[in-house]
Design an enzyme around this catalytic site. Structure first.
Site, mmCIF file in Angstrom:
data_model
loop_
_atom_site.group_PDB
_atom_site.id
_atom_site.type_symbol
_atom_site.label_atom_id
_atom_site.label_comp_id
_atom_site.label_asym_id
_atom_site.label_seq_id
_atom_site.Cartn_x
_atom_site.Cartn_y
_atom_site.Cartn_z
ATOM 1 N N GLU A 1 0.858 -1.186 0.000
ATOM 2 C CA GLU A 1 0.000 0.000 0.000
ATOM 3 C C GLU A 1 0.891 1.232 0.000
ATOM 4 O OE1 GLU A 1 -2.755 0.430 3.191
ATOM 5 O OE2 GLU A 1 -3.742 -1.498 2.863
ATOM 6 N N GLU B 1 -12.968 6.055 1.044
ATOM 7 C CA GLU B 1 -13.745 5.214 1.968
ATOM 8 C C GLU B 1 -14.632 6.096 2.835
ATOM 9 O OE1 GLU B 1 -11.423 1.518 3.274
ATOM 10 O OE2 GLU B 1 -9.851 3.023 3.015
ATOM 11 N N LYS C 1 -15.608 5.039 6.441
ATOM 12 C CA LYS C 1 -14.549 4.654 7.368
ATOM 13 C C LYS C 1 -14.508 5.615 8.555
ATOM 14 C CE LYS C 1 -9.657 3.307 7.292
ATOM 15 N NZ LYS C 1 -8.461 3.178 6.407
ATOM 16 N N GLU D 1 -8.347 9.694 6.798
ATOM 17 C CA GLU D 1 -8.515 8.255 6.599
ATOM 18 C C GLU D 1 -9.511 7.935 5.487
ATOM 19 O OE1 GLU D 1 -6.966 5.583 8.158
ATOM 20 O OE2 GLU D 1 -5.619 7.166 8.807
#
Length: 347
Positions: free
Chosen positions: A205, A256, A259, A265
């Site tokens: 990642e 996301e 999330k 994030e």
């Protein structure tokens, strides 16, 4: 090899999204630690029978990643999955477990790289032994964004964005122009210190956020991933593993939006949850053709001034100078005028 990772957005499959058609897809399969592998070898056998066998070999499954940034007993689960594959004669598929950068107890300078004392011998060493024995790859999630964002006064943004053409960190006889290289090499040194320096490494990642934190914006994310693609497809490697191809996964395919945690994030994707583009990435490392090419007249300009222009273009000017780094495709001829010509045209 350069691929793109998918996050946990629950709306991932609401609609088909045509990103790019490069070649026959060779997917990496994520095995959740909440699945059968958390229980027994028998359940791992059943999982492979149900989730892999029906789709193989029509789907060219190359790697199974057991868990993500989960260390407890992960090596045991990897052994179970690998054993299940062997029983079904699918042992050519690699099995590994991605780890976070916090597995390192020391990373600066890179030559001091070592795993944390609490996990080095109890978890990481057995994991590396398994990877070496099965000819698999150590998967490391490596994000230059985080060390830069936590210390932007001491770490330059261009160093984090692959933007430096000049050396930023000198570690003995080894020199670094990018933070990513330094972080990867620190991991390689840590592996070597445990006796497994020959195990291959992949960047499972990496990416750059577009909202929610210091320097988290579309401009920086675009620059980071554009330069990342060029490096990954050029096979530059790192100072400790030069001229090598390091498999690299860009995080993330989608933002996301569900999330929890800080806004940063939720904003690593190249697509919004509805499939529209956050920003564009050229996944195959091609650049727009240059219609005209200007060449520096080194006889008409002072060398110091020319060097200053080169440093500006590849630094603050954000020209893409990856191809003129040592070992890259346009490094030779290794002259100031040749490198400046490339940088000025890129700028």
């Amino acid at each position: 090899m350069l691929l793109i990772a998918t996050g946990s957005n629950r709306r991932l499959l609401e609609k088909p999204v045509n990103l790019v058609e490069l070649q026959t897809l060779q997917p990496l399969i994520q095995v959740s630690c909440r699945s059968c592998t958390a229980i027994s070898q028998t359940n791992s056998d059943n999982w492979v029978e149900q989730k892999i066998i029906p789709y193989y070999p029509a789907t060219q499954i190359t790697t199974l990643a057991v868990g993500n940034e989960v260390l407890l007993h992960t090596s045991i689960k990897s052994v179970w999955v690998h054993s299940a594959l062997v029983r079904k004669h699918l042992n050519q598929a690699q099995v590994t477990s991605p780890v976070a950068s916090d597995v390192l107890g020391s990373s600066y300078p890179p030559s001091s790289g070592k795993f944390r004392d609490d996990i080095a011998t109890s978890i990481i060493k057995p994991m590396l032994s398994f990877l070496s024995r099965t000819n698999s790859v150590f998967f490391a999630n490596i994000y230059p964004y985080f060390p830069w964002a936590s210390n932007p006064q001491q770490i330059s943004l261009e160093y984090a964005l692959f933007g430096n053409s000049t050396v930023v960190v000198t570690d003995g006889s080894t020199q670094y122009t990018s933070l990513m290289d330094a972080m990867v090499d620190a991991t390689i040194v840590a592996m070597k210190n445990l006796g497994y320096g020959d195990v291959d490494i992949a960047i499972s990642e990496t990416g750059w956020p577009t909202q929610g934190g210091t320097g988290a914006n579309v401009e920086n994310a675009t620059l980071y991933n554009k330069r990342l693609v060029l490096r990954a497809t050029a096979g530059i490697g790192t100072p400790l593993r030069p001229n090598s191809t390091i498999p690299t996964f860009i995080f993330d395919l989608f933002n996301e939006d569900q999330k929890p945690g800080a806004p940063t994030e939720r904003n690593w994707g190249v697509l919004y949850p509805n499939g529209s583009s956050v920003y564009a990435i050229d996944f195959i490392g091609q650049q727009s053709p240059v219609k005209q090419w200007c060449v520096v007249n080194s006889d008409a300009i002072d060398g110091k001034l020319l060097q200053s222009g080169l440093d500006y273009g590849c630094g603050v000017g954000k020209a893409d100078c990856q191809a003129i780094l040592p070992g890259a495709s346009c490094y030779d001829p290794n002259t100031l005028s040749a490198h400046a010509s490339y940088a000025f045209n890129s700028y």
